[in-house]
Design an enzyme around this catalytic site. Sequence first.
Site, PDB file in Angstrom:
ATOM      1  N   THR A  32     -11.667  -5.098   0.270  1.00 35.21           N
ATOM      2  CA  THR A  32     -12.434  -5.673   1.365  1.00 35.21           C
ATOM      3  C   THR A  32     -13.302  -4.617   2.039  1.00 35.21           C
ATOM      4  O   THR A  32     -12.815  -3.553   2.426  1.00 35.21           O
ATOM      5  CB  THR A  32     -11.489  -6.284   2.414  1.00 35.21           C
ATOM      6  OG1 THR A  32     -10.577  -7.163   1.761  1.00 35.21           O
ATOM      7  CG2 THR A  32     -12.269  -7.041   3.484  1.00 35.21           C
ATOM      8  N   SER A  98      -6.365  -3.444  -3.730  1.00 39.91           N
ATOM      9  CA  SER A  98      -6.242  -4.332  -2.580  1.00 39.91           C
ATOM     10  C   SER A  98      -6.777  -5.724  -2.929  1.00 39.91           C
ATOM     11  O   SER A  98      -6.276  -6.350  -3.865  1.00 39.91           O
ATOM     12  CB  SER A  98      -6.950  -3.710  -1.368  1.00 39.91           C
ATOM     13  OG  SER A  98      -6.646  -4.419  -0.190  1.00 39.91           O
ATOM     14  N   LEU A  99      -7.777  -6.238  -2.216  1.00 39.37           N
ATOM     15  CA  LEU A  99      -8.369  -7.524  -2.599  1.00 39.37           C
ATOM     16  C   LEU A  99      -8.812  -7.486  -4.056  1.00 39.37           C
ATOM     17  O   LEU A  99      -8.689  -8.476  -4.778  1.00 39.37           O
ATOM     18  CB  LEU A  99      -9.556  -7.848  -1.697  1.00 39.37           C
ATOM     19  CG  LEU A  99     -10.409  -9.054  -2.100  1.00 39.37           C
ATOM     20  CD1 LEU A  99      -9.589 -10.334  -2.124  1.00 39.37           C
ATOM     21  CD2 LEU A  99     -11.616  -9.200  -1.176  1.00 39.37           C
ATOM     22  N   ASP A 222       2.236   2.089   2.538  1.00 44.58           N
ATOM     23  CA  ASP A 222       1.182   1.086   2.746  1.00 44.58           C
ATOM     24  C   ASP A 222       1.549   0.217   3.939  1.00 44.58           C
ATOM     25  O   ASP A 222       2.554  -0.491   3.920  1.00 44.58           O
ATOM     26  CB  ASP A 222       1.024   0.237   1.489  1.00 44.58           C
ATOM     27  CG  ASP A 222      -0.255  -0.600   1.484  1.00 44.58           C
ATOM     28  OD1 ASP A 222      -0.740  -0.945   2.578  1.00 44.58           O
ATOM     29  OD2 ASP A 222      -0.758  -0.897   0.386  1.00 44.58           O
ATOM     30  N   HIS A 249      -2.221   2.747   1.974  1.00 44.39           N
ATOM     31  CA  HIS A 249      -3.063   1.714   1.377  1.00 44.39           C
ATOM     32  C   HIS A 249      -4.371   2.311   0.852  1.00 44.39           C
ATOM     33  O   HIS A 249      -4.882   1.884  -0.175  1.00 44.39           O
ATOM     34  CB  HIS A 249      -3.373   0.636   2.418  1.00 44.39           C
ATOM     35  CG  HIS A 249      -4.121  -0.537   1.880  1.00 44.39           C
ATOM     36  ND1 HIS A 249      -3.492  -1.574   1.221  1.00 44.39           N
ATOM     37  CD2 HIS A 249      -5.448  -0.835   1.890  1.00 44.39           C
ATOM     38  CE1 HIS A 249      -4.395  -2.465   0.863  1.00 44.39           C
ATOM     39  NE2 HIS A 249      -5.587  -2.041   1.253  1.00 44.39           N
TER      40      HIS A 249
END
Length: 271
Positions: A32, A98-99, A222, A249
């Site tokens: 993101t 992530s995304l 994370d 993260h």
Amino acid sequence: MPVVDVAVSGGISKAHYLVTGSGPGLVLVHGTGATGQVNWGPLIEALSDRYTIVAPDLPGAGETRDPGGPITLHDMVAHVVAAARDAGLERFHLAGHSLGAVVATATAGLHPDLVDSLTLHAGWVRADAQMAFQFELWKELVRTDPAAMARMLLLTAMGKDTLRSWDRTAFDQAAAAFTGLLEGDRAQDGFARLSEANATIDLTGLLPDVTAPTLIISSADDRIVFPHHQLELADGIPHARLLRVPGGHGLPGENPELLTAKVAEHLARVA
């Protein structure tokens, strides 16, 4: 950057993508508010002598111009597949952060015939209440105070050891870099729409359809997508391997050498 037209739920998206290198295909999917170069720059530099690397800008991110409105999981998968095909890749290895890990998983589940291997960092199956609350806050903050959003993202993305090692100058420089990613109405709107998409994604039904050899990388510290989410991914994807590493993260920026090494090791293992 090359551009390819992608049919999405709201119309046609002009999807920009990076392509470099030579050899088997390796498609990289960003998180993101980032781009392929932001999340994967060191890996691209390290592996472009062995792979043809393609890194699309998802709708709402980078140079891609999509029609606006809600962004669906299928819209994002369509960008990945369209960029790979436009770059001439018939099959490819796939990695996501992530995304991007969520989108990569969905791509592997929907198009198992295209994906030779899958590497996922900081992914999740579906947003729980804490994550949904977090993404709602992101959406509100980026529209009202993007600088505050950038500072909060910095403090939650980096691992505790990294944050402890920084002086005030390092914090200010990192905050400026994060703020730069959110400059301008288009970037803020895209970040808000991707944050909304984060909260609605559910991969549950797709996990059993993933056939590619899968490595799931979980950062111990994370605090955006907690490690139990990667455990849930590993439980749902057949024959997936879970690897726990130190860091937060933001591992692609915090310790890119480690992430690059683990992706390269998985690719070598598959080969």
